[in-house]
Design an enzyme around this catalytic site. Structure first.
Site, short mmCIF file in Angstrom:
data_model
loop_
_atom_site.label_atom_id
_atom_site.label_comp_id
_atom_site.label_asym_id
_atom_site.label_seq_id
_atom_site.Cartn_x
_atom_site.Cartn_y
_atom_site.Cartn_z
CG ASP A 1 -4.50 -36.16 5.35
OD1 ASP A 1 -5.12 -36.27 6.42
OD2 ASP A 1 -4.87 -35.41 4.42
CE1 TYR B 1 -4.29 -1.14 -0.29
CE2 TYR B 1 -3.53 -2.82 1.26
CZ TYR B 1 -4.47 -2.36 0.35
OH TYR B 1 -5.58 -3.12 0.06
CD GLU C 1 -2.11 -32.84 5.49
OE1 GLU C 1 -2.39 -32.68 4.29
OE2 GLU C 1 -1.86 -33.96 5.98
#
Length: 425
Positions: free
Chosen positions: A255, A119, A202
């Protein structure tokens, strides 16, 4: 410092910067790049000197009206450089703006987020992704991490549990009562905590599931964190700081598939292709506690929760096995081999099908705390109840021991060693 003209109306074309070892070098033999010698210089001052050299050198090239411009920190051929053709003038403009902003941060000992930097010169960058590209290029050019250049990351990770941060100009951020966004600002905070461990999961769905199932009540001295998928730099930096500053044990729950295991390795060692921007952002003390592919037998997970491996899974596994062997990750190598042999994978959600609070009580508690007695439950009763209701149970000790001994045979090891020798990564 040298001034040069900018054109804020230049088109902001997409695409990556051309970068290579420079083939264009100063025609002056007395160029001063002695600051890169092995003298003792504070990192901040060294970075500032690199920027000063780069800006002075690029101004000389502009004054000489050279057709192809090179942004570099030295006349040495061994240093990384950025080269710009006439078509890349917009990219050069943005990178030079970024260099000035970084110099200002270092000179005034300030810190700023990428969003704040954007910005400041929104008309120049046009889009946040172009500033991100410039920051990445500048980090490579200076061979410095983002943190070393006082650029803070607003990560996507969150943390909750037995820890409170005292952040300058912000105040008290209490993770016991609210989810806390993980940003680089936490790196400079004072910490109040009596936690025994940090558990990294995860996915956000697993994080929310554990919170809904009273994780804080079960583990009042625990901390839960997630990066909501692939671990961003800010999350890795903050976890590393906590492990070093407070010596918290850190455990990971991912996983039981190639992607989940890759995420674990990224937390622990960083990405396979490391860039200067995130150099050092890894957590070497993190320990993988599941979900292991072999947990299919330990917890008798229903067959319907098993997903067949697809071609891309096999390709990823074949690339990961040599790396796991090189890193000495015996458990990872074993689990990857088991996955290949059995040709299926599982998600963390698969164990939730075994019953309410099953993941916390029977996966996390034994492996993280090793104090099942301190959790007010009666395992045998609950195991039988879950077995009747959902056909899920814990395997016997004999089954568990047999699976723990299921290591790669000698033929497989020889095959994996050959893969290492021929691995292009």
């Amino acid at each position: 410092m040298y001034e040069y003209s900018f054109n804020p109306n230049i088109d902001h074309e997409p695409g990556s910067v051309e970068s290579q070892q420079s083939t264009i070098y100063s025609d002056s033999d007395d160029s001063d790049d002695s600051f890169l010698d092995d003298e003792v210089i504070p990192p901040k001052e060294q970075a500032m000197r690199k920027i000063e050299f780069a800006l002075a050198d690029i101004k000389r090239q502009m004054d000489n009206k050279e057709k192809s411009l090179t942004l570099r920190i030295s006349t040495s051929k061994s240093h990384f450089c950025l080269r710009y053709t006439a078509k890349r003038k917009g990219k050069l403009d943005r990178d030079l703006h970024c260099l000035h902003q970084v110099y200002d941060l270092l000179e005034n000992d300030k810190r700023s987020t990428k969003r704040e930097l954007y910005y400041e010169h929104k008309a120049v960058y046009g889009n946040q992704k172009y500033l991100d590209s410039s920051i990445k290029s500048i980090c490579e050019l200076l061979n410095e991490s983002r943190a070393n250049l006082n650029i803070l990351s607003c990560g996507r990770g969150i943390i909750r549990g037995a820890i409170t941060f005292l952040v300058e100009n912000v105040g008290v951020i209490d993770a016991r009562v609210q989810e806390v966004l993980i940003t680089d600002a936490l790196l400079f905070s004072n910490i109040i905590s009596e936690a025994d461990f940090i558990l990294v999961v995860e996915k956000d769905t697993t994080f929310q599931k554990l919170m809904d199932e009273n994780f804080q009540a079960m583990f009042p001295r625990g901390i839960l964190a997630t990066s909501k998928g692939y671990p961003d730099i800010a999350t890795r930096n903050v976890l590393k700081m906590l492990s070093e500053k407070r010596k918290f044990p850190i455990y990971g729950l991912f996983d039981a598939d190639p992607h989940g295991i890759e995420i674990y390795l990224t937390y622990k060692y960083g990405p396979t292709k490391e860039f200067a921007e995130g150099r050092g952002a890894f957590v070497p003390t993190i320990e993988w506690i599941g979900l292991f592919p072999t947990d299919f037998h330990r917890f008798t997970i229903d067959q319907s929760q098993c997903l067949p491996l697809v071609r891309t899974d096999f390709v990823k596994i074949e690339k990961m096995i040599p790396r796991s062997i090189q890193l000495g990750e015996i458990v990872v190598t074993r689990e990857l081999d088991w996955m290949i042999q059995n040709k299926f994978k599982m998600e963390l959600e698969s164990i939730n099908m075994c019953g309410q609070e099953y993941m916390a009580r029977f996966l996390i508690a034994p492996r993280v705390m090793s104090i099942e007695k301190e959790i007010p439950i009666q395992p045998e009763t609950i195991i039988n109840e879950y077995h009747e209701d959902s056909q899920c149970s814990l395997s016997t000790d004999d089954d568990r021991e047999a699976k723990d001994d299921d290591y790669i045979d000698s033929d497989a090891e020889e095959k994996f060693q050959n893969m290492i020798d021929n691995d292009s990564d």
